[in-house]
Design an enzyme around this catalytic site. Structure first.
Site, mmCIF file in Angstrom:
data_model
loop_
_atom_site.group_PDB
_atom_site.id
_atom_site.type_symbol
_atom_site.label_atom_id
_atom_site.label_comp_id
_atom_site.label_asym_id
_atom_site.label_seq_id
_atom_site.Cartn_x
_atom_site.Cartn_y
_atom_site.Cartn_z
ATOM 1 N N CYS A 176 84.624 66.809 -2.185
ATOM 2 C CA CYS A 176 84.265 66.959 -0.801
ATOM 3 C C CYS A 176 85.625 67.075 0.055
ATOM 4 O O CYS A 176 85.606 68.078 0.859
ATOM 5 C CB CYS A 176 83.765 65.583 -0.282
ATOM 6 S SG CYS A 176 82.309 65.028 -1.120
ATOM 7 N N ASP B 263 126.751 57.876 7.827
ATOM 8 C CA ASP B 263 127.647 58.026 8.868
ATOM 9 C C ASP B 263 128.107 56.729 9.150
ATOM 10 O O ASP B 263 127.479 55.694 8.721
ATOM 11 C CB ASP B 263 126.426 58.473 10.107
ATOM 12 C CG ASP B 263 127.282 58.456 11.201
ATOM 13 O OD1 ASP B 263 128.674 59.357 11.545
ATOM 14 O OD2 ASP B 263 126.923 57.810 12.238
#
Length: 758
Positions: free
Chosen positions: A24, A438
């Site tokens: 479907c 970082d």
């Protein structure tokens, strides 16, 4: 992403009803992709939704998109904002997937299949043929009508689905029984009405169990939706909040009538309705369902609060900043919904298989029937074995395997402050072998302070230098800028505003002070790295080096007029986050290498890296170079195979690296740009969430693999067994329903996951 519920937006979100299997999904997607103005479409069986992205300047209208879906045999409508918090009618007690139909079907079918359980005890009893057809007919054509209706629509659309297989299989068993009843009116034991009815019973039971399990997989969304209060207490505009009488001078408004800058009264124990800043009072706020923070957070005057969080003991007045779709809660729900609607790349394999699955099964069933009739010379046995093939091959489990795991995994992650917005992350997370961090704001608190201010010039007035340096940073949101402005404020120094101010990425900022000894001259506040190798560096190196060796971040106030000369040295210090060392240790336990990227001097960066156990440190890096380093880390060679790298950051200058990495993780304490570039957003500024995010991603990926393996294995073993007569139609129907339930139950095991650091 554009608004999903605006017909004129580039993204449309539709609720699709009537889908039952992977076939479907494929059919609806094909229909949507064929629409001229559609750029891409994605349909999800578990959420029963479709996302349609329209081409730029497309004239395709909502009505045309819905009409295309309806032509395929399904119903579609525009989704309401953030879905429907109420239980869908189809999942209610009397709905098409409701418990009432299951109970009624079993009640009517019980007298048909119970005699089978008496046979081992020597009791051979069965209802007369008339009673059997009387009980079987309403089950077949009333309770089972949904299969005929959906199957017929799929035929009209030129494809098949699960409903077609059920309708064909049960009709064959029912038709064979009617034929046998007419040919031998008194041979009640040669009838197979129990086979057709039990198949319908088991499929209805399976659909009901699926509906319940689907609701559980989307619990995280509903829990977030329930955080919004229906109304907000908006204070009258002229009320002075310093007076005690303001507690009674408000009017309750629906949440959609609240605007930014309204002042909202929040009493103890109430949920905060909007994002904003506290302008009166203080309290402890429970943000656990939004950020995963287990302990209430102390909130003071001037601090930000998130809509949906729970107020503790204090009376608060909040200046509304973001309401409705602009709020953090709304953005969280959108991110989770998008992740659950999108498809993981592995789903493409399932989609390709589903395109040919149903036609192939029908062909196999026909071959099974002909072969058994030829070799066994029995039409009834041939038909029953063909029916078993049709029923056991229903591809429900195949269609639910991937989306159910994604919904469960992303949902439980969101509960603990980990927003996985890109399903591709789930396929890459298990391959990660490097995580790059970082430094500032990610491993450190991100709130540096001025530790030393050393004049270099002959000017003896330090305050003038501080006023000049602070003036250059006026209006900047950079952590170092805030530290310098705070230092000026603490010293009672008023910053000297500059003209022609200009930020230079990775270097610093320049401007011309409006007053003071350097009025009208080009003054810059820049990093030490930008001065390396210059004459100015030779002049100040003896004073700067001890600061760098101590692990401090150093900036230089420079007079850019020829010849350039240093005016002052400013040293900043930033504390490591409490869990930074534990976060690195957790990643090492997962056999993942760690890397730190920093713009600081290499000695300072190495000092920080060594203190928490970072494997490799890159210091003195310009923001533009971060993405280049990520690429180098990923690059494969003869000695080192392709490395999969995750990047963790929180600033604007981290966005290119986040986008370059295989998996980008952004701290929500940072900027929106960073969060948009990342595939995972960590709702708390806690680096230990990185290992937890990788862990839940790996577990979700494993569940996807397990579900797909069992779905494929079930069909690949079940079809031959049914064709050879080892599975009766009743057992085939039971096994088919059980397979879908098992796939969903396996996915729901993810709900038991808990982060290791809480």
């Amino acid at each position: 992403m554009s608004s999903q519920n605006d017909p004129n937006s580039s993204i449309l979100t539709l609720d699709i009803t009537g889908m039952t299997c992977a076939s479907c999904v494929g059919r609806v997607e094909k229909a949507l992709d064929r629409i001229p103005g559609v750029e891409a479409a994605s349909v999800n069986l578990a959420t029963e939704q479709a996302k349609v992205r329209l081409k730029a300047n497309s004239e395709t209208m909502l009505a045309g998109v819905i009409a295309a879906v309806q032509k395929t045999g399904y119903e579609a409508k525009l989704s309401t904002p953030h879905g429907n918090t109420q239980t869908k009618q189809s999942h209610s007690f009397w709905g098409s997937d409701g418990l009432a139909r299951v109970l009624l079907s079993f009640t009517l079918s019980a007298p048909l299949f119970l005699p089978m359980f008496l046979m081992p005890f020597g009791i051979h009893w069965a209802l007369s043929p008339k009673w059997q057809i009387l009980l079987a007919t309403p089950v077949q054509f009333i309770l089972g009508w949904r299969f005929y209706k959906a199957g017929f629509k799929s035929l009209l659309a030129g494809a098949g689905n699960m409903d077609l297989l059920v309708a064909l299989g049960t009709s064959a068993a029912y038709g064979l029984s009617v034929y046998q009843m007419i040919a031998s009116p008194h041979a009640s034991h040669e009838l197979y009405f129990e086979g057709s009815t039990v198949i319908i019973c088991m499929v209805l039971l399976g659909k009901w169990l699926e509906a319940r399990a689907k609701q559980q997989t989307s619990e995280a969304i509903r829990a977030l939706q329930k955080l919004w209060p229906e109304n907000a207490k908006v204070l009258n505009p002229n009320v002075a909040i310093g007076e005690g009488t303001f507690l009674e001078q408000y009017h309750e408004l629906p949440l959609d009538q609240v605007f930014p800058k309204d002042r909202i009264l929040v009493l103890p124990g109430e949920r905060i309705p909007v994002d904003g800043v506290i302008v009166f009072g203080n309290s402890h706020i429970d943000e656990s369902l939004l950020t995963g923070e287990s302990e209430p957070v102390k909130k003071l005057l001037g601090t930000k609060v998130i809509g949906g969080s729970l107020n503790g003991e204090g009376v608060l007045v909040i200046d509304a900043h973001a309401v409705g779709v602009e709020s953090v809660l709304s953005q969280i729900i959108t991110l989770v919904e998008d992740a659950q609607t999108q498809k993981a790349p592995i789903q493409k394999l399932v989609d390709r298989v589903s395109e040919i699955f149903v036609p192939s099964v029908i062909a196999i069933a026909i071959i099974t029937g002909i072969a058994n009739w030829f070799y066994l010379d029995s039409a009834s046995i041939a038909i029953l074995r063909a029916v078993s093939v049709l029923v056991i091959a229903c591809p429900c489990a195949l269609g639910l395997a991937t989306p159910a795991a994604i919904m469960a995994g992303t949902g439980v992650a969101a509960r603990f402050g980990i927003l996985i917005k890109d399903p591709q992350v789930l396929e890459l997370a298990h391959r990660l072998n490097i995580v790059a961090f970082d430094k500032t704001g990610t491993l450190t608190i991100g709130k540096p302070r001025v530790l030393a201010f050393i004049p270099v010039t002959d000017v003896s007035e330090e305050n003038i230098l501080l006023a000049t340096a602070a003036g250059l940073q006026m209006g900047s949101e950079h952590p170092l800028a805030k530290a310098l402005l705070d230092a000026a404020k603490d010293a009672g120094v008023k910053p000297i505003p500059p003209s022609d101010s200009q930020a230079i990425a990775g270097i610093g900022i320049t401007g011309k002070p409006n007053s003071g000894p350097w009025a009208g001259q080009n003054i810059a506040l820049q990093s030490v790295a930008s001065l390396t190798g210059t004459g100015s560096w030779a002049e100040i190196s003896s004073k700067v080096q001890p600061l760098l060796d101590a692990g401090q971040t150093v900036s230089i106030l420079m007079n850019q007029e020829l010849p350039p000369s240093p005016l002052a040295i400013i040293a900043f210090g930033d504390e490591l986050k409490p869990n930074a060392k534990d976060a690195i240790h957790s990643l090492h336990q997962l056999h993942i290498r760690t890397v730190m990227l920093s713009g600081d001097n290499s000695a300072a960066a190495n000092r920080v890296g060594q203190s928490i156990g970072i494997d490799k440190v890159f210091g003195q890096i310009m923001p533009s170079n971060k993405a280049e380093i990520i690429l180098k880390l990923q690059t494969s060679s003869k000695e080192h195979p392709r490395q999969y790298v995750a990047m963790v950051g929180d600033g604007i200058n981290d966005a290119p690296a986040l986008a370059t990495a295989d998996v980008g993780m952004a701290m929500s304490t940072g900027t929106d740009v960073a969060m948009q570039a990342a595939g995972i957003t960590l709702m708390r500024g806690d680096p230990s969430l990185v290992a937890d995010a990788i862990d839940i991603s790996k577990r979700t990926w494993k569940k996807i693999q397990q579900n797909l393996f069992w779905a494929f294995a079930f069909n690949s073993t079940g079809i031959p067994l049914a064709a050879l007569g080892y599975l009766s139609p009743m057992l085939a129907g039971s096994a088919m329903a059980l397979s879908s339930f098992c796939v969903l139950s396996n996915a729901l095991l993810l709900k038991r996951w808990r982060p290791s650091h809480r």
